[in-house]
Design a protein around this motif. Structure first.
Motif, PDB file in Angstrom:
ATOM      1  N   LEU A 179      15.958  40.873  30.004  1.00  0.00           N
ATOM      2  CA  LEU A 179      14.590  40.908  30.522  1.00  0.00           C
ATOM      3  C   LEU A 179      14.124  42.335  30.791  1.00  0.00           C
ATOM      4  O   LEU A 179      12.964  42.677  30.534  1.00  0.00           O
ATOM      5  CB  LEU A 179      14.471  40.050  31.780  1.00  0.00           C
ATOM      6  N   ILE A 180      15.018  43.178  31.286  1.00  0.00           N
ATOM      7  CA  ILE A 180      14.660  44.584  31.504  1.00  0.00           C
ATOM      8  C   ILE A 180      14.369  45.277  30.170  1.00  0.00           C
ATOM      9  O   ILE A 180      13.394  46.011  30.036  1.00  0.00           O
ATOM     10  CB  ILE A 180      15.766  45.319  32.284  1.00  0.00           C
ATOM     11  N   LEU A 181      15.203  45.022  29.172  1.00  0.00           N
ATOM     12  CA  LEU A 181      14.982  45.629  27.858  1.00  0.00           C
ATOM     13  C   LEU A 181      13.678  45.141  27.235  1.00  0.00           C
ATOM     14  O   LEU A 181      12.893  45.935  26.722  1.00  0.00           O
ATOM     15  CB  LEU A 181      16.157  45.334  26.922  1.00  0.00           C
ATOM     16  N   ASP A 182      13.436  43.824  27.317  1.00  0.00           N
ATOM     17  CA  ASP A 182      12.261  43.247  26.659  1.00  0.00           C
ATOM     18  C   ASP A 182      10.951  43.533  27.373  1.00  0.00           C
ATOM     19  O   ASP A 182       9.922  43.705  26.715  1.00  0.00           O
ATOM     20  CB  ASP A 182      12.425  41.727  26.524  1.00  0.00           C
ATOM     21  N   PHE A 183      10.961  43.537  28.699  1.00  0.00           N
ATOM     22  CA  PHE A 183       9.697  43.620  29.433  1.00  0.00           C
ATOM     23  C   PHE A 183       9.488  44.925  30.192  1.00  0.00           C
ATOM     24  O   PHE A 183       8.429  45.106  30.793  1.00  0.00           O
ATOM     25  CB  PHE A 183       9.576  42.434  30.393  1.00  0.00           C
ATOM     26  N   VAL A 184      10.479  45.834  30.149  1.00  0.00           N
ATOM     27  CA  VAL A 184      10.296  47.132  30.793  1.00  0.00           C
ATOM     28  C   VAL A 184      10.487  48.260  29.775  1.00  0.00           C
ATOM     29  O   VAL A 184       9.579  49.065  29.554  1.00  0.00           O
ATOM     30  CB  VAL A 184      11.269  47.312  31.992  1.00  0.00           C
ATOM     31  N   VAL A 185      11.649  48.316  29.149  1.00  0.00           N
ATOM     32  CA  VAL A 185      11.969  49.433  28.258  1.00  0.00           C
ATOM     33  C   VAL A 185      11.107  49.410  26.993  1.00  0.00           C
ATOM     34  O   VAL A 185      10.476  50.412  26.652  1.00  0.00           O
ATOM     35  CB  VAL A 185      13.471  49.427  27.898  1.00  0.00           C
TER      36      VAL A 185
END
Length: 182
Positions: A34-40
């Motif tokens: 989720l961090i990779l998809d929606f932040v990074v």
């Protein structure tokens, strides 16, 4: 003469909480995804990643590393589910035949998704991106890249749903163990 040896108790397979380990690994993987998809990725996209020279090699390196971590996590989750099949606790996922099959199917699906990312999508998208990185060429994103992005997001949604179902199975077992102790 003083003996400085430490003795550690040996854990039997029944003492190790495989459902807790699978729960932890699934939460860790879900959070990282989720961090990779929606932040990074949105930050890279908004900063002009697609127009920067070298974006394909940077993206490939990032996803190659993350895909290998996903393969490790999926293998550990599958190992945990298989270990739970051997240690039958009273309220475990593995006591119920249908829940056992669902847990095994979900863990196997996670392995398949990780393998697809690592050996199909990332290399293919990287090879398309290398062409876009060449100097002196007009950067037109081919339609196959759009198709690959669609396949990536479809697999990503399937992975998140699969992790969610596996989390639900493991959490309900852990909650049942705590309610049984009280």
């Amino acid at each position: 003469m003083t003996n400085f040896a430490l003795s550690f108790p040996k854990l039997s397979p029944r003492q190790f909480a495989w459902d807790s380990a699978v729960l932890f690994l699934a939460v860790f993987w879900l959070g990282g995804s989720l961090i990779l998809d929606f932040v990074v990725m949105p930050m890279l996209y908004m900063s002009g990643m697609m127009t920067a020279p070298g974006f394909a090699s940077a993206g490939y390196s990032l996803f190659e590393l993350f895909n290998h971590v996903e393969m490790l996590l999926s293998g550990l989750i599958l190992t945990g589910v298989l270990a739970m099949r051997q240690a039958h606790a009273d309220c475990s996922v593995e006591v119920s035949g249908s829940r056992s099959r669902w847990a095994l199917f979900l863990a196997g699906s996670l392995v398949a998704i990780a393998l697809t990312y690592t050996y199909v999508l990332t290399p293919y998208m990287g090879s398309i991106g290398i062409v876009l990185d060449m100097p002196g060429i007009i950067h037109i994103v081919p339609s196959s890249m759009d198709w690959m992005h669609g396949a990536y997001w479809l697999l990503e949604a399937a992975k998140v749903l699969t992790l969610g179902f596996l989390l639900r199975l493991c959490y309900s077992d852990i909650a049942a163990q705590f309610s049984r102790q009280n």
